[in-house]
Design a protein around this motif. Structure first.
Motif, PDB file in Angstrom:
ATOM      1  N   GLU A 170       7.336   5.852  -8.556  1.00  0.00           N
ATOM      2  CA  GLU A 170       5.895   5.556  -8.533  1.00  0.00           C
ATOM      3  C   GLU A 170       5.139   6.542  -7.645  1.00  0.00           C
ATOM      4  O   GLU A 170       4.066   7.023  -8.013  1.00  0.00           O
ATOM      5  CB  GLU A 170       5.647   4.142  -7.987  1.00  0.00           C
ATOM      6  CG  GLU A 170       6.003   3.045  -8.955  1.00  0.00           C
ATOM      7  CD  GLU A 170       5.543   1.683  -8.469  1.00  0.00           C
ATOM      8  OE1 GLU A 170       5.132   0.873  -9.300  1.00  0.00           O
ATOM      9  OE2 GLU A 170       5.596   1.418  -7.244  1.00  0.00           O
ATOM     10  N   GLY A 221       0.775  -1.244   0.000  1.00  0.00           N
ATOM     11  CA  GLY A 221       0.000   0.000   0.000  1.00  0.00           C
ATOM     12  C   GLY A 221       0.802   1.286   0.000  1.00  0.00           C
ATOM     13  O   GLY A 221       0.269   2.343   0.344  1.00  0.00           O
ATOM     14  N   SER A 222       2.080   1.218  -0.402  1.00  0.00           N
ATOM     15  CA  SER A 222       2.839   2.481  -0.408  1.00  0.00           C
ATOM     16  C   SER A 222       2.267   3.449  -1.451  1.00  0.00           C
ATOM     17  O   SER A 222       2.253   4.662  -1.235  1.00  0.00           O
ATOM     18  CB  SER A 222       4.330   2.223  -0.644  1.00  0.00           C
ATOM     19  OG  SER A 222       4.561   1.699  -1.926  1.00  0.00           O
TER      20      SER A 222
HETATM   21  C1  GRF Z   1       3.837  -1.394  -7.281  1.00  0.00           C
HETATM   22  O1  GRF Z   1       5.154  -1.649  -7.687  1.00  0.00           O
HETATM   23  C2  GRF Z   1       2.931  -1.258  -8.463  1.00  0.00           C
HETATM   24  O2  GRF Z   1       3.554  -0.735  -9.590  1.00  0.00           O
HETATM   25  C3  GRF Z   1       2.528  -2.692  -8.726  1.00  0.00           C
HETATM   26  O3  GRF Z   1       2.377  -3.257  -7.459  1.00  0.00           O
HETATM   27  C4  GRF Z   1       3.238  -2.584  -6.533  1.00  0.00           C
HETATM   28  C5  GRF Z   1       2.409  -2.164  -5.358  1.00  0.00           C
HETATM   29  O4  GRF Z   1       3.193  -1.640  -4.326  1.00  0.00           O
HETATM   30  N1  GRF Z   1       1.323  -2.735  -9.525  1.00  0.00           N
HETATM   31  P1  GRF Z   1       2.492  -0.948  -3.066  1.00  0.00           P
HETATM   32  O5  GRF Z   1       1.525  -1.990  -2.494  1.00  0.00           O
HETATM   33  O6  GRF Z   1       1.773   0.262  -3.536  1.00  0.00           O
HETATM   34  O7  GRF Z   1       3.597  -0.639  -2.108  1.00  0.00           O
END
Ligand code: GRF
Length: 204
Positions: free
Chosen positions: A175, A13-14
């Protein structure tokens, strides 16, 4: 009119947290209404609680088919008049039913420069392939996995000697900047979809 968004996530969930924080900058014009998850113990639920965002856990085992699960998700989205859905590490295919109901209103983030390295291990796959440049893609979801029209894409240069973990960190850092940027473009309606092409204005 307030724009309402929902996030679907299954894991850490980052990205959820980065988006939730960015929504505050819209000063009430955008509201993150809910998190929907398919994993009971996902860490993203803890983040939602901490940030005061309602979370809904839908247990896939309780639904006979993936379509039945998606119909329940649709009900939740309709009930809250959700305008946009953001996938943030949601580890399931969405049915054509849900995609059609929210055509060009479901965003997805993928940790590579699509169409390279689709699928669930994109960062590792790119690293193993020895690429010098990879990156992050934000796109609209369509019926195919990691495929829809691309809204934003930015590169990450793989530095000499980096471990897979170092690459992963760099990708995640990007991201957390790029997804809020794409959300801003979308809620401010600064885009137009023409087939596979998404025009963003002013041009980036
Ligand atoms: C991210 O790398 C996103 O690109 C992929 O899944 C991962 C999710 O990471 N679809 P987080 O749960 O948001 O930390």
């Amino acid at each position: 009119m307030k724009i309402k968004i929902a996030i679907l996530a299954s894991g850490n969930g980052s990205n959820f947290e980065a988006l939730a924080k960015s929504v505050k900058k819209f000063r009430g014009k955008v509201k993150l209404e809910m998190l929907i998850t398919d994993k009971k113990n996902a860490y993203v639920r803890k983040r939602a609680t901490r940030l005061g965002i309602p979370d809904f856990f839908l247990d896939p085992k309780k639904f006979k088919t993936p379509l039945a699960l998606d119909k329940e998700i649709f009900k939740l989205l309709k009930k809250k008049n959700i305008n946009y859905v953001l996938l943030a590490g949601y580890m399931r295919f969405l049915s054509p039913f849900l995609i059609k109901k929210f055509e060009n209103r479901i965003l997805n983030i993928h940790p590579s420069l699509l169409p390279a390295f689709k699928g669930g291990c994109a960062i590792k796959d790119a690293y193993r392939h020895g690429v010098k440049i990879t990156g992050v893609t934000i796109h609209f979801a369509d019926e195919h996995i990691d495929n829809g029209p691309i809204i934003l894409q930015k590169p990450v240069r793989v530095k000499e000697g980096w471990s897979p973990e170092e690459l992963e960190k760099a990708i995640h850092r990007l991201e957390h900047r790029l997804y809020p940027q794409a959300l801003k473009i979308v809620v401010e309606k600064r885009f137009r979809v023409r087939g596979r092409r998404v025009d963003v204005f002013p041009a980036i």
